[in-house]
Design a protein around this motif. Structure first.
Motif, PDB file in Angstrom:
ATOM      1  N   VAL A   1       0.839  -1.203   0.000  1.00 41.43           N
ATOM      2  CA  VAL A   1       0.000   0.000   0.000  1.00 41.43           C
ATOM      3  C   VAL A   1       0.872   1.250   0.000  1.00 41.43           C
ATOM      4  CG1 VAL A   1      -1.709   1.325   1.309  1.00 41.43           C
ATOM      5  CG2 VAL A   1      -1.933  -1.151   1.131  1.00 41.43           C
ATOM      6  N   ASN A   2       1.926   1.236   0.806  1.00 38.38           N
ATOM      7  CA  ASN A   2       2.774   2.419   0.943  1.00 38.38           C
ATOM      8  C   ASN A   2       3.422   2.824  -0.380  1.00 38.38           C
ATOM      9  OD1 ASN A   2       2.113   2.374   3.623  1.00 38.38           O
ATOM     10  ND2 ASN A   2       4.075   1.622   4.359  1.00 38.38           N
ATOM     11  N   VAL A   3       3.952   1.836  -1.131  1.00 38.50           N
ATOM     12  CA  VAL A   3       4.617   2.193  -2.390  1.00 38.50           C
ATOM     13  C   VAL A   3       3.606   2.697  -3.418  1.00 38.50           C
ATOM     14  CG1 VAL A   3       6.579   0.657  -2.043  1.00 38.50           C
ATOM     15  CG2 VAL A   3       4.552  -0.220  -3.201  1.00 38.50           C
ATOM     16  N   THR A   4       2.396   2.157  -3.380  1.00 35.44           N
ATOM     17  CA  THR A   4       1.354   2.625  -4.300  1.00 35.44           C
ATOM     18  C   THR A   4       0.959   4.062  -3.985  1.00 35.44           C
ATOM     19  OG1 THR A   4       0.500   0.353  -4.453  1.00 35.44           O
ATOM     20  CG2 THR A   4      -0.933   2.113  -5.241  1.00 35.44           C
ATOM     21  N   ILE A   5       0.767   4.373  -2.702  1.00 37.63           N
ATOM     22  CA  ILE A   5       0.401   5.733  -2.299  1.00 37.63           C
ATOM     23  C   ILE A   5       1.514   6.712  -2.660  1.00 37.63           C
ATOM     24  CG2 ILE A   5      -0.092   7.218  -0.316  1.00 37.63           C
ATOM     25  CD1 ILE A   5      -2.389   5.383  -1.106  1.00 37.63           C
ATOM     26  N   GLN A   6       2.763   6.361  -2.342  1.00 41.36           N
ATOM     27  CA  GLN A   6       3.877   7.265  -2.633  1.00 41.36           C
ATOM     28  C   GLN A   6       3.994   7.521  -4.134  1.00 41.36           C
ATOM     29  OE1 GLN A   6       5.184   8.886  -0.358  1.00 41.36           O
ATOM     30  NE2 GLN A   6       5.883   7.725   1.416  1.00 41.36           N
ATOM     31  N   SER A   7       3.708   6.530  -4.958  1.00 38.71           N
ATOM     32  CA  SER A   7       3.751   6.719  -6.416  1.00 38.71           C
ATOM     33  C   SER A   7       2.655   7.676  -6.875  1.00 38.71           C
ATOM     34  CB  SER A   7       3.599   5.371  -7.127  1.00 38.71           C
ATOM     35  OG  SER A   7       4.607   4.481  -6.744  1.00 38.71           O
ATOM     36  N   LEU A   8       1.444   7.472  -6.372  1.00 38.30           N
ATOM     37  CA  LEU A   8       0.325   8.316  -6.807  1.00 38.30           C
ATOM     38  C   LEU A   8       0.481   9.758  -6.319  1.00 38.30           C
ATOM     39  CD1 LEU A   8      -2.699   5.880  -6.291  1.00 38.30           C
ATOM     40  CD2 LEU A   8      -1.641   6.577  -8.442  1.00 38.30           C
ATOM     41  N   MET A   9       1.224   9.967  -5.241  1.00 39.37           N
ATOM     42  CA  MET A   9       1.448  11.336  -4.754  1.00 39.37           C
ATOM     43  C   MET A   9       2.284  12.163  -5.729  1.00 39.37           C
ATOM     44  SD  MET A   9      -0.191  11.766  -1.900  1.00 39.37           S
ATOM     45  CE  MET A   9      -1.459  10.724  -2.605  1.00 39.37           C
ATOM     46  N   ARG A  10       2.944  11.521  -6.692  1.00 43.13           N
ATOM     47  CA  ARG A  10       3.746  12.257  -7.687  1.00 43.13           C
ATOM     48  C   ARG A  10       2.902  12.684  -8.891  1.00 43.13           C
ATOM     49  NH1 ARG A  10       6.099  12.926  -3.556  1.00 43.13           N
ATOM     50  NH2 ARG A  10       5.704  10.953  -2.486  1.00 43.13           N
ATOM     51  N   VAL A  11       1.674  12.204  -8.985  1.00 46.95           N
ATOM     52  CA  VAL A  11       0.801  12.555 -10.105  1.00 46.95           C
ATOM     53  C   VAL A  11       0.129  13.883  -9.764  1.00 46.95           C
ATOM     54  CG1 VAL A  11      -1.144  11.807 -11.527  1.00 46.95           C
ATOM     55  CG2 VAL A  11       0.475  10.116 -10.631  1.00 46.95           C
ATOM     56  N   THR A  12       0.651  14.955 -10.353  1.00 46.41           N
ATOM     57  CA  THR A  12       0.274  16.312  -9.923  1.00 46.41           C
ATOM     58  C   THR A  12      -1.227  16.592  -9.995  1.00 46.41           C
ATOM     59  OG1 THR A  12       2.460  17.051 -10.643  1.00 46.41           O
ATOM     60  CG2 THR A  12       0.802  18.755 -10.251  1.00 46.41           C
ATOM     61  N   PRO A  13      -1.921  16.331 -11.113  1.00 43.06           N
ATOM     62  CA  PRO A  13      -3.370  16.641 -11.146  1.00 43.06           C
ATOM     63  C   PRO A  13      -4.163  15.851 -10.108  1.00 43.06           C
ATOM     64  CG  PRO A  13      -2.530  16.171 -13.358  1.00 43.06           C
ATOM     65  CD  PRO A  13      -1.467  15.779 -12.402  1.00 43.06           C
ATOM     66  N   LEU A  14      -3.788  14.586  -9.905  1.00 46.72           N
ATOM     67  CA  LEU A  14      -4.481  13.757  -8.913  1.00 46.72           C
ATOM     68  C   LEU A  14      -4.257  14.309  -7.515  1.00 46.72           C
ATOM     69  CD1 LEU A  14      -6.038  10.962  -8.655  1.00 46.72           C
ATOM     70  CD2 LEU A  14      -3.821  10.019  -8.004  1.00 46.72           C
ATOM     71  N   ARG A  15      -3.005  14.642  -7.197  1.00 49.29           N
ATOM     72  CA  ARG A  15      -2.689  15.206  -5.881  1.00 49.29           C
ATOM     73  C   ARG A  15      -3.423  16.525  -5.653  1.00 49.29           C
ATOM     74  NH1 ARG A  15       2.801  18.120  -5.776  1.00 49.29           N
ATOM     75  NH2 ARG A  15       1.416  19.600  -6.841  1.00 49.29           N
ATOM     76  N   ASN A  16      -3.379  17.416  -6.638  1.00 48.27           N
ATOM     77  CA  ASN A  16      -4.024  18.724  -6.488  1.00 48.27           C
ATOM     78  C   ASN A  16      -5.530  18.584  -6.301  1.00 48.27           C
ATOM     79  OD1 ASN A  16      -1.482  19.689  -6.902  1.00 48.27           O
ATOM     80  ND2 ASN A  16      -1.889  20.623  -8.884  1.00 48.27           N
ATOM     81  N   PHE A  17      -6.135  17.608  -6.975  1.00 45.25           N
ATOM     82  CA  PHE A  17      -7.577  17.372  -6.846  1.00 45.25           C
ATOM     83  C   PHE A  17      -7.930  16.976  -5.414  1.00 45.25           C
ATOM     84  CE2 PHE A  17     -11.196  14.461  -6.857  1.00 45.25           C
ATOM     85  CZ  PHE A  17     -12.148  15.167  -7.578  1.00 45.25           C
TER      86      PHE A  17
END
Length: 543
Positions: A220-236
């Motif tokens: 779970v941790n590696v998946t979350i850390q990866s998705l945190m780099r996706v700027t539009p997803l994070r900003n949303f």
């Protein structure tokens, strides 16, 4: 004086109305409810008969009207007096920020109820209510701890006196309990190079904080850390107003976790994904759970599809998930005998819709062409050598990423056995803004799981797809954007079914690479990223 006058009024009322009837069990035990016998980990909206939202807001009135002793209520169940508001609380110096941790579920430590929970700001424990029969009130008398914050309304009270404390020195605690971002702050996140300091004196980078491995939850941790780099997803997800229409506990817990990871005023330099994991266990019906190792590729696919389903407002509407990750494939299936038309492809891509089928029959074979959406592309690795070399060691082969990408050039044939023998050809017809690739390292048979150790050679920057796979011509007034940069690389170390997952991620503000394994965050060289056994990667399209 207040207690004496109220007791006198009560005696007068009893004398005027005759002998008092025996009190009903529901009124004598204030907090008896269905949540008490068990430790319920359900989210507030499903436990709330009034249809409240996910944050436990099952009443529009303030909490001071919902947790009072019934004897102190008026005829309509409302409180008959207002709460005193004071700025000069003598107990503010007893608040201990070192022990405060709001990453865990908001349950009373005594009754295990999630309704109307307060955190003691002296010892950090959670207690329910603040009326005279409540657990928080009892704790204030027994332990001498007097300052409490309501975990839903963020109001601070002094017990047992019962007055509300209004003091700006408590704002930092409110920000840790519920991190907030303005739209201007969100835009500036990728330009921030400033480190933050935790209460223990350690420094951390907002967005680059470690995540607790609660028990075999590194997938779970590696998946979350990866998705945190996706700027539009994070900003949303940093702005809760963007998804306030959703009733999904998973959406709101993912948003809370995103805000905590990127918050620059945390009390500590790491975050625990405990509440998010509880939502995952509930929504996935324990397919992914604490204490059982799972595959980050499976988890990523499930998480993206579930978030998309819970975010879209109608059947045909899109979501931030599809805007970031969805591309399209043309799939040509050549099979012998009767044609079969399926809604779902054989697992080569995570898909969410029905394709457009066209088929024609040739000599004893049937050709079927389908346009299929995907969120992720699976790449097949060449089989490793069976024999050892002179030194009695297996030779670890290497393969360029471009070789295994040829699977999607529209000409390479992939043999499949299920659901029936067929020859498949794939061609990318639409590229997503963020491309997720996963290398199929693990193969299962009836007896065990095998891991392919083949190293994949890939570029960290400027992956040009049009040089290796044919791409559709761009529309008028548009240019073909086929160049990608790597932003996250998930790696598996160890034997299949065991081992650990770690991830390399890029910090955009300085273009530095960091290796993250649970709580450990260390800066690394870009060359080290390419030397690992890549398992899943996220590439960002160059603008």
């Amino acid at each position: 004086m207040i207690e004496n006058s109220s007791s006198k009024r009560q005696k007068l009322a009893e004398q005027s109305s005759g002998p008092a009837p025996a009190p009903a069990p529901a009124t004598t035990v204030t907090f008896e409810n269905p949540l008490l016998p068990l430790a319920s980990y359900d989210d507030d909206d499903e436990d709330d008969p009034n249809g409240g939202n996910l944050n436990g807001e099952n009443h529009e009135e303030d909490d001071e009207e919902e947790d009072e002793d019934p004897q102190a209520m008026g005829n309509h169940g409302r409180r008959s007096r207002a709460v005193e508001v004071r700025r000069d609380c003598p107990y503010l110096d007893t608040v201990n920020r070192q022990v405060l941790d709001f990453d865990f579920e908001k349950f009373c430590s005594v009754s295990l109820s999630n309704l109307n929970v307060y955190a003691c700001l002296v010892c950090g424990k959670y207690y329910q209510g603040r009326s005279q029969k409540s657990h928080a009130y009892t704790h204030s008398l027994e332990a001498g701890h007097h300052v409490y914050i309501n975990l839903r309304t963020e109001k601070v009270y002094c017990l047992p006196d019962g007055y509300e404390i209004v003091d700006p020195s408590l704002d930092d605690i409110r920000h840790v309990l519920n991190p907030r971002f303005t739209r201007e702050q969100v835009v500036q996140l990728d330009k921030n190079k400033q480190w933050s300091r935790a209460l223990d004196g350690s420094d951390y980078l907002p967005g680059m904080v470690g995540l607790n491995n609660i028990k075999e939850t590194d997938f779970v941790n590696v998946t979350i850390q990866s998705l945190m780099r996706v700027t539009p997803l994070r900003n949303f997800f940093l702005i809760p107003e963007n998804y306030q229409h959703s009733k999904s506990p998973l959406v709101h817990r993912f948003g809370e976790l995103t805000r905590k990871i990127w918050h620059a005023r945390n009390f500590k330099g790491q975050v625990s994904p405990h509440e998010f994991l509880q939502a995952v266990m509930k929504v996935s019906k324990k397919r992914f759970r604490i204490g059982a190792q799972s595959d980050p590729v499976e988890f990523m696919s499930w998480l993206l599809n579930t978030l998309h389903r819970d975010l879209k407002s109608s059947k045909k509407s899109s979501s931030i998930i599809h805007q970031c990750f969805q591309g399209e494939l043309e799939v040509v299936r050549e099979s012998h005998g009767r044609p079969i038309v399926e809604k779902k492809e054989n697992g080569d891509a995570s898909s969410n819709g029905n394709g457009v089928d066209t088929g024609f029959e040739g000599q004893n074979s049937f050709m079927e062409s389908t346009i299929m959406p995907f969120l992720m592309l699976g790449l097949d690795l060449p089989p490793p050598p069976l024999f050892k070399d002179v030194m009695e060691k297996n030779i670890i082969p290497q393969v360029p990423l471009f070789n295994i990408l040829k699977k999607f050039d529209g000409e390479a044939v992939t043999e499949v056995v299920r659901p029936r023998m067929a020859r498949m050809r794939y061609r990318v017809t639409k590229l997503p803004e963020y491309l997720i690739l996963h290398m199929r390292r693990f193969t299962k048979n009836n007896f065990f799981v095998e891991k392919n150790p083949t190293l994949v050679n890939f570029p960290v920057k400027n992956l040009e797809l049009k040089d290796y796979i044919p791409l559709p011509a761009p529309k008028e007034n548009e240019r073909l954007r086929s160049k990608y940069d790597l932003i996250a690389n998930i790696v598996h170390d160890g034997k299949p079914g065991e081992g650990l997952y770690r991830v390399f991620v890029q910090r955009k503000s300085e273009e530095l690479w960091y290796e993250m394994q649970d709580l450990h965050v260390t800066e690394t060289l870009p060359q080290m990223v390419a030397l690992s056994e890549a398992y899943m990667q996220i590439y960002e399209q160059q603008q």
